[in-house]
Design a protein around this motif. Structure first.
Motif, PDB file in Angstrom:
ATOM      1  N   HIS A  46     -34.840  27.521  34.634  1.00 47.49           N
ATOM      2  CA  HIS A  46     -34.802  26.147  34.136  1.00 47.49           C
ATOM      3  C   HIS A  46     -34.839  25.096  35.236  1.00 47.49           C
ATOM      4  N   ARG A  88     -36.158  18.141  41.957  1.00 46.07           N
ATOM      5  CA  ARG A  88     -36.324  18.873  40.701  1.00 46.07           C
ATOM      6  C   ARG A  88     -37.153  18.034  39.742  1.00 46.07           C
ATOM      7  N   GLU A  92     -34.578  13.214  35.024  1.00 48.26           N
ATOM      8  CA  GLU A  92     -34.260  11.822  35.284  1.00 48.26           C
ATOM      9  C   GLU A  92     -33.450  11.289  34.122  1.00 48.26           C
ATOM     10  N   HIS A  96     -29.114  12.153  36.475  1.00 47.81           N
ATOM     11  CA  HIS A  96     -30.134  12.953  37.155  1.00 47.81           C
ATOM     12  C   HIS A  96     -31.139  12.065  37.868  1.00 47.81           C
ATOM     13  N   TYR A 177     -26.537  26.880  25.489  1.00 45.84           N
ATOM     14  CA  TYR A 177     -26.609  25.585  26.163  1.00 45.84           C
ATOM     15  C   TYR A 177     -26.403  24.419  25.201  1.00 45.84           C
ATOM     16  N   GLU A 185     -18.862  20.833  27.418  1.00 46.50           N
ATOM     17  CA  GLU A 185     -18.856  19.970  28.612  1.00 46.50           C
ATOM     18  C   GLU A 185     -18.084  18.663  28.426  1.00 46.50           C
ATOM     19  N   ARG A 219     -19.514  33.346  39.212  1.00 47.51           N
ATOM     20  CA  ARG A 219     -20.143  32.021  39.260  1.00 47.51           C
ATOM     21  C   ARG A 219     -19.177  31.013  38.656  1.00 47.51           C
ATOM     22  N   GLU A 228     -20.631  17.580  35.325  1.00 43.81           N
ATOM     23  CA  GLU A 228     -20.800  18.772  36.146  1.00 43.81           C
ATOM     24  C   GLU A 228     -20.993  18.337  37.592  1.00 43.81           C
TER      25      GLU A 228
ATOM     26  N   GLN B  26     -30.207   9.811  25.896  1.00 44.03           N
ATOM     27  CA  GLN B  26     -29.705  10.237  27.201  1.00 44.03           C
ATOM     28  C   GLN B  26     -30.279  11.602  27.542  1.00 44.03           C
ATOM     29  N   PHE B  27     -30.740  11.735  28.768  1.00 45.90           N
ATOM     30  CA  PHE B  27     -31.208  13.035  29.273  1.00 45.90           C
ATOM     31  C   PHE B  27     -29.982  13.855  29.654  1.00 45.90           C
ATOM     32  N   VAL B  28     -29.869  15.072  29.115  1.00 47.30           N
ATOM     33  CA  VAL B  28     -28.711  15.929  29.384  1.00 47.30           C
ATOM     34  C   VAL B  28     -29.220  17.282  29.843  1.00 47.30           C
ATOM     35  N   LYS B  29     -28.708  17.762  30.981  1.00 39.76           N
ATOM     36  CA  LYS B  29     -29.142  19.089  31.431  1.00 39.76           C
ATOM     37  C   LYS B  29     -28.084  19.716  32.315  1.00 39.76           C
ATOM     38  N   PRO B  30     -27.517  20.845  31.867  1.00 40.12           N
ATOM     39  CA  PRO B  30     -26.647  21.578  32.793  1.00 40.12           C
ATOM     40  C   PRO B  30     -27.493  22.029  33.979  1.00 40.12           C
ATOM     41  N   GLY B  31     -26.930  21.996  35.186  1.00 40.83           N
ATOM     42  CA  GLY B  31     -27.688  22.281  36.402  1.00 40.83           C
ATOM     43  C   GLY B  31     -28.692  23.412  36.261  1.00 40.83           C
ATOM     44  N   LYS B  32     -28.229  24.567  35.758  1.00 44.16           N
ATOM     45  CA  LYS B  32     -29.129  25.706  35.680  1.00 44.16           C
ATOM     46  C   LYS B  32     -29.544  25.989  34.237  1.00 44.16           C
ATOM     47  N   GLY B  33     -29.334  25.004  33.369  1.00 38.85           N
ATOM     48  CA  GLY B  33     -29.588  25.249  31.951  1.00 38.85           C
ATOM     49  C   GLY B  33     -30.785  24.517  31.395  1.00 38.85           C
ATOM     50  N   VAL B  34     -30.881  24.587  30.081  1.00 39.05           N
ATOM     51  CA  VAL B  34     -31.977  23.972  29.342  1.00 39.05           C
ATOM     52  C   VAL B  34     -31.736  22.468  29.242  1.00 39.05           C
ATOM     53  N   PHE B  36     -31.896  18.782  27.387  1.00 39.11           N
ATOM     54  CA  PHE B  36     -31.824  18.216  26.044  1.00 39.11           C
ATOM     55  C   PHE B  36     -31.948  16.704  26.123  1.00 39.11           C
ATOM     56  N   ARG B  38     -30.171  13.636  24.128  1.00 43.71           N
ATOM     57  CA  ARG B  38     -29.160  13.258  23.147  1.00 43.71           C
ATOM     58  C   ARG B  38     -29.561  11.882  22.606  1.00 43.71           C
ATOM     59  N   THR B  53     -28.974  16.013  19.048  1.00 43.83           N
ATOM     60  CA  THR B  53     -29.362  16.488  20.371  1.00 43.83           C
ATOM     61  C   THR B  53     -30.595  17.361  20.206  1.00 43.83           C
ATOM     62  N   ARG B  55     -33.810  19.681  21.888  1.00 44.59           N
ATOM     63  CA  ARG B  55     -34.289  20.448  23.024  1.00 44.59           C
ATOM     64  C   ARG B  55     -35.456  19.713  23.675  1.00 44.59           C
TER      65      ARG B  55
END
Lengths: 309, 187
Positions: A46, A88, A92, A96, A177, A185, A219, A228, B26-34, B36, B38, B53, B55
């Motif tokens: 991802h 990345r 944005e 981000h 997720y 979260e 992890r 995060e 709002q752009f939402v993304k866990p660092g290593k995740g998918v 979304f 919102r 929310t 994908r």
């Protein structure tokens, strides 16, 4: 007015950078700067990278300096830290930027526990240096970042905040997720930061599996007021396991019609030569500046946001 | 079709046959995740708020919205009749659909009528309309600047707050976005 706002946030940002460096300096780390143009930007399914044109061999901008820094561990460096920009694609928003700053560090003879302790100590040091207190404004709800932080397994977090068993969720990574961003979260790191750990083995990324529980990986991620802040590992150092995971990631990327980045063979041969048991962590510096200053958008704390270039 | 990268404040999408306007996203993304998006959306008919929310890359049907210039003709029972100035088609809206805008409906006023899937759901009147004062306390002579205000009722039934010097029978310019007095109109 815009001028004084920028001066305030960039002034605080500079102090955060100084405080991060002073923490690692005191812990006897060597600051390194590895290349930002690399043959493989990282295979995480991802994360999307920027490809660079006009190079003799294919090159990408790093999504994190992980492979290069671990090669330095193989060269015998025991403690290294790097402050650098990472890139990345398609990221944005208010938290981000497609180009952002990472503080990434590695310790040999260490695992996930040492990395979690480093994270607590580093953030508390930065807070006290800038604000004279461990209480930071965060995203609007003050958080006391004094150690120790709350430690919560991924399994317990899903049970507590999404009221589901991880076993029912996990067959679908997407569902995982979705619940993570919607239910879990927003509840993490309220009042006190949370260290979320013991990720399912399927989401190990570059972490080794927990020796006494191979269904989870070493992890962790730290959360402050729902944000995060970092991702850390007890590092995977087994070259065969690492190659298998890379091939799996490549297959997954192919399946999702994403660009399939090459495997970094120099990195794998470094693992072949041998890396001592190590821990590593990558922390978003811009987000730390946000949490320390109370900024609500990442655009406030970078010199020039991507949207205004 | 839209996908999540087309979502902007003000984008209009069709969800289960209802038109929604995006009020926040709002752009939402866990660092290593998918990743979304919102979103917070307002139903353009009922005004109710929907939070969802999505994908990254998920597809949306664009709301089939159209604005047509129409002239207000007359009330018909509970309804208000408008006529398309080009085609002479007539459409009818309820008082509920018009909301506060019903207080700006002067005879022959030209408005934008908003159509969803060809059916009228609301109107946008001109930003400024001129309305006559039908009831207010007598004005104070010479008091043209000092603050202070009083209630006044306009010919359409609209109640607004006006400066003390305004008199019955005078024509006032009113801002339809805020329902506020702008100035006296000298005729």
């Amino acid at each position: 007015m815009q001028g004084t706002r920028t001066a305030f946030f960039l002034g605080q940002r500079a102090r955060v950078l100084r405080a991060i460096r002073s923490y690692f300096d005191a812990c006897d780390f060597v600051e390194v700067d590895t290349p930002l143009m690399v043959p493989s930007p990282g295979l995480d399914v991802h994360l999307d990278a920027f490809e660079i044109k006009d190079t003799r061999a294919p090159r990408y901008l790093i999504t994190s300096p992980e492979y290069q820094m671990k090669r330095l561990l193989a060269e015998g460096m025991p403690r290294i830290v790097q402050l650098c920009h990472c890139f990345r694609r398609n990221e944005e928003g208010s938290r981000h930027q497609p180009e952002f700053m990472m503080a990434e560090w590695y310790r040999t003879s260490a695992g996930i526990e040492e990395m979690m302790c480093d994270t607590e100590a580093l953030v508390e040091h930065v807070a006290r240096t800038l604000l004279g207190t461990a209480v930071i404004p965060a995203m609007g709800n003050a958080v006391d970042v004094g150690a120790p932080w709350e430690r919560l397994t991924v399994r317990d977090a899903f049970m507590r905040y999404a009221n589901v068993s991880l076993d029912d969720v996990l067959p679908s990574e997407e569902k995982f997720y979705e619940l993570l961003v919607d239910k879990v979260e927003p509840m993490l790191g309220l009042g006190k930061p949370t260290l979320l750990y013991a990720y399912p083995a399927s989401m190990a990324s570059l972490a080794r599996l927990t020796p006494n529980d191979p269904t989870t990986a070493e992890r962790f991620e730290a959360y402050i007021d729902g944000v995060e802040l970092c991702n850390g590992f007890g590092e995977l150092t087994d070259p065969r396991e690492q190659r298998a995971r890379f091939e799996q990631d490549q297959a997954q990327r192919r399946k999702l019609s994403k660009p399939v980045y090459p495997i970094d063979e120099e990195f794998l041969s470094a693992l072949d030569r041998g890396i001592p048991a190590s821990g590593g962590n990558a922390l978003g510096v811009d987000r730390l500046v946000m949490l320390i200053t109370g900024a609500t958008s990442i655009e406030d704390v970078v010199s020039i946001p991507a949207s205004r270039l | 079709m839209y996908d999540t990268s087309d979502l902007r404040k003000g984008a209009k999408i069709n969800i289960d046959g209802q038109p929604y306007i995006v009020v926040d996203f709002q752009f939402v993304k866990p660092g290593k995740g998918v990743a979304f998006t919102r979103t917070k959306m307002k139903n353009m008919i009922t005004g109710s708020i929907l939070e969802r929310t999505y994908r990254q890359g998920e597809k949306f049907e664009k709301a089939d919205m159209e604005e047509r210039q129409m002239e207000y003709l007359y009330p018909e029972g509970e309804l208000f009749v408008f006529m398309d100035q080009k085609t002479y088609d007539q459409v009818r809206l309820t008082a509920e659909q018009l909301g506060e805008n019903k207080f700006y409906l002067l005879d022959n006023l030209v408005c934008d009528v908003l159509l969803f899937d060809g059916k009228p759901i609301g109107i946008s009147p001109p930003i400024f309309v001129e309305l006559k004062v039908t009831a207010t306390e007598p004005g104070f002579k010479g008091d043209t600047s000092s603050g202070g205000s009083k209630p006044a009722t306009m010919q359409t039934g609209l109640k607004i707050s006006v400066p003390l010097f305004v008199n019955e029978g005078e024509l006032l310019k009113v801002d339809t976005r805020t329902g506020e007095y702008v100035e006296r109109v000298k005729k």
